[in-house]
Design a protein around this motif. Structure first.
Motif, PDB file in Angstrom:
ATOM      1  N   UNK A  14     -93.197  26.189  71.077  1.00 25.94           N
ATOM      2  CA  UNK A  14     -93.722  25.504  69.896  1.00 25.94           C
ATOM      3  C   UNK A  14     -94.207  26.470  68.826  1.00 25.94           C
ATOM      4  N   UNK A  15     -94.373  27.766  69.179  1.00 21.68           N
ATOM      5  CA  UNK A  15     -94.909  28.735  68.225  1.00 21.68           C
ATOM      6  C   UNK A  15     -93.851  29.651  67.619  1.00 21.68           C
ATOM      7  N   UNK A  16     -92.801  29.951  68.366  1.00 26.37           N
ATOM      8  CA  UNK A  16     -91.831  30.966  67.945  1.00 26.37           C
ATOM      9  C   UNK A  16     -90.717  30.304  67.125  1.00 26.37           C
ATOM     10  N   UNK A  17     -90.993  30.093  65.838  1.00 29.65           N
ATOM     11  CA  UNK A  17     -90.030  29.385  64.984  1.00 29.65           C
ATOM     12  C   UNK A  17     -88.790  30.220  64.696  1.00 29.65           C
ATOM     13  N   UNK A  42     -87.433  23.825  64.203  1.00 26.33           N
ATOM     14  CA  UNK A  42     -87.930  22.449  64.138  1.00 26.33           C
ATOM     15  C   UNK A  42     -86.916  21.498  63.530  1.00 26.33           C
ATOM     16  N   UNK A  43     -85.835  22.021  62.990  1.00 28.35           N
ATOM     17  CA  UNK A  43     -84.832  21.210  62.289  1.00 28.35           C
ATOM     18  C   UNK A  43     -83.779  20.706  63.269  1.00 28.35           C
ATOM     19  N   UNK A  44     -83.698  19.387  63.494  1.00 28.49           N
ATOM     20  CA  UNK A  44     -82.744  18.858  64.470  1.00 28.49           C
ATOM     21  C   UNK A  44     -81.319  18.713  63.947  1.00 28.49           C
ATOM     22  N   UNK A  47     -90.102  18.423  70.516  1.00 27.86           N
ATOM     23  CA  UNK A  47     -88.725  18.925  70.570  1.00 27.86           C
ATOM     24  C   UNK A  47     -88.536  20.154  69.689  1.00 27.86           C
ATOM     25  N   UNK A  48     -87.723  21.077  70.148  1.00 30.15           N
ATOM     26  CA  UNK A  48     -87.290  22.212  69.364  1.00 30.15           C
ATOM     27  C   UNK A  48     -85.794  22.426  69.613  1.00 30.15           C
ATOM     28  N   UNK A  93     -97.613  27.447  63.342  1.00 29.85           N
ATOM     29  CA  UNK A  93     -97.520  26.951  61.970  1.00 29.85           C
ATOM     30  C   UNK A  93     -97.446  25.435  61.896  1.00 29.85           C
ATOM     31  N   UNK A  94     -97.102  24.778  62.993  1.00 30.57           N
ATOM     32  CA  UNK A  94     -97.009  23.323  62.999  1.00 30.57           C
ATOM     33  C   UNK A  94     -98.234  22.663  63.635  1.00 30.57           C
ATOM     34  N   UNK A  95     -99.326  23.411  63.797  1.00 30.65           N
ATOM     35  CA  UNK A  95    -100.552  22.798  64.314  1.00 30.65           C
ATOM     36  C   UNK A  95    -100.918  21.617  63.424  1.00 30.65           C
TER      37      UNK A  95
END
Length: 398
Positions: free
Chosen positions: A55-58, A63-65, A287-288, A343-345
């Protein structure tokens, strides 16, 4: 016939009986297959450290499905589905306006709304917590934040209720889910987009007006970006806040000794919410989508894979939490990740806590006894989120 050791023997179970089946599945998976692919090709990540990474390592987990799930491209633009650098541009503007100070200033509105809702139930010995308080409280507060005119509140609340049903759909196991999500949110989106345009042309005193007129480091939110933030706030209200309130009341009902402690010492109310967020997080998983092949916990996940990072499992990981299956108000520290990480917190975390703490304190003030109605059938949302659709309570007025 041999079974691929990376493949789950069964899909994650749906919620029932307070999630016992799901948590049992997660415990076995953490021990035996902490990163595994199920028969649908979905990868599941179960341990705390690995979930944090996903969830942290963008840079690795997007995050874009859209590149992975056909039919989702038209939902682009939501901050939840943005990666850097677009995400930072939008969040920077929102963070300058939706500040801790701005949220704290909402306290009188939140309290007034909660009081009005409980006044409407005065004299009754039975409440349905979702209908009477946990759902209308955050919806009303969000409507005020966005400056929704009183004349439009009934329509806005109706659309919001429809979104609850749409948000529990799974686009992988239900191929038509995204169509119904689109239909369920289309009216809300159209209304919010037009509302943002009106506020830009004629700013008022609400937070939305400040958002659409703010200029931070040369970047202004577009009408669509502001609309998407309004929708994210609404979705967070419907899911996180509503389920956080109902889950906390249900947890206290299942742990009467803890409930007595909280009633006797209100300084424990924030800890009750934190432990509930760990013990029963409203959002089960995030989801990632992998940008390329990545190795995690000894497993290699191919590019363009859907990865489900299980917050509910991470928050019960024995490697991070002592006695994770105990509901413990004095757990220190309590580094749960119910609101996400990095960053998505969740930007609405402070507002959710404010609403929850006010609601619980008022319930304890007004009722000397609060119990889930004996024999009540509690139906959980089937997937993605942890919460009941209804929570009937038997109460004794103080």
């Amino acid at each position: 016939m041999t079974t691929d050791p990376r493949t789950l023997p069964v899909a994650p179970p749906r919620l029932s009986d307070g999630g016992a089946d799901l948590f049992g599945w997660a415990r076995r998976m953490r021990d035996e297959r902490p990163v595994a692919r199920d028969p649908d090709g979905i990868w599941h990540v179960l341990r705390y450290a690995d979930v944090q990474r996903v969830v942290s390592d963008h840079a690795v987990f997007s995050s874009d499905p859209a590149p992975v799930l056909p039919g989702t491209a038209r939902f682009r633009g939501s901050m939840l589905w943005l990666d850097p650098p677009e995400h930072q541009k939008v969040r920077r503007v929102i963070s300058r306006i939706f500040t801790p100070k701005a949220v704290a200033e909402l306290e009188p509105r939140v309290r007034r709304t909660a009081v009005e809702l409980l006044d409407a139930a005065a004299g009754r010995t039975e409440l349905e917590l979702v209908r009477d308080l946990a759902l209308p409280l955050p919806i009303t507060v969000i409507a005020e934040i966005l400056g929704i005119p009183t004349s439009d509140r009934a329509r806005f609340e109706m659309w919001a209720a429809r979104m609850v049903a749409a948000l529990v759909l799974d686009p992988v196991t239900d191929p038509d889910a995204m169509k119904r999500v689109g239909a369920g949110s289309g009216e809300v989106n159209a209304y919010l987009l037009e509302h943002c345009r009106r506020r830009r042309a004629e700013p008022a005193g609400d937070l939305l007006s400040r958002l659409v007129t703010a200029d931070v480091d040369g970047h202004r939110l577009t009408d669509r970006e502001a609309m998407n933030f309004g929708r994210v706030l609404l979705e967070a209200a419907l899911i996180t806040t509503t389920m956080m309130i109902t889950n906390t009341v249900e947890c206290l009902d299942r742990h009467p000794g803890v409930a007595a402690e909280v009633r006797a010492d209100r300084s424990l109310v924030p800890a009750a919410f934190d432990e509930t967020l760990r013990y029963r997080p409203p959002i089960l998983m995030i989801p990632r989508y992998t940008r390329g092949a990545v190795e995690i916990a000894g497993a290699t996940i191919p590019p363009r894979s859907l990865v489900k990072a299980w917050l509910a499992s991470a928050n019960r990981d024995e490697r991070q939490f002592a006695r994770p299956d105990e509901f413990d108000l004095r757990r220190r520290p309590n580094p749960h990740i119910a609101f996400g990480k990095g960053i998505h917190y969740c930007l609405g975390a402070q507002l959710a806590r404010l609403e929850g703490e006010i609601a619980l304190n008022l319930l304890l003030d007004r009722y000397s006894d609060i119990r889930v109605t004996p024999g009540a059938a509690l139906e959980h949302h089937p997937q993605n989120f942890f919460g009941v659709k209804r929570l009937p309570l038997t109460v004794v007025p103080a």
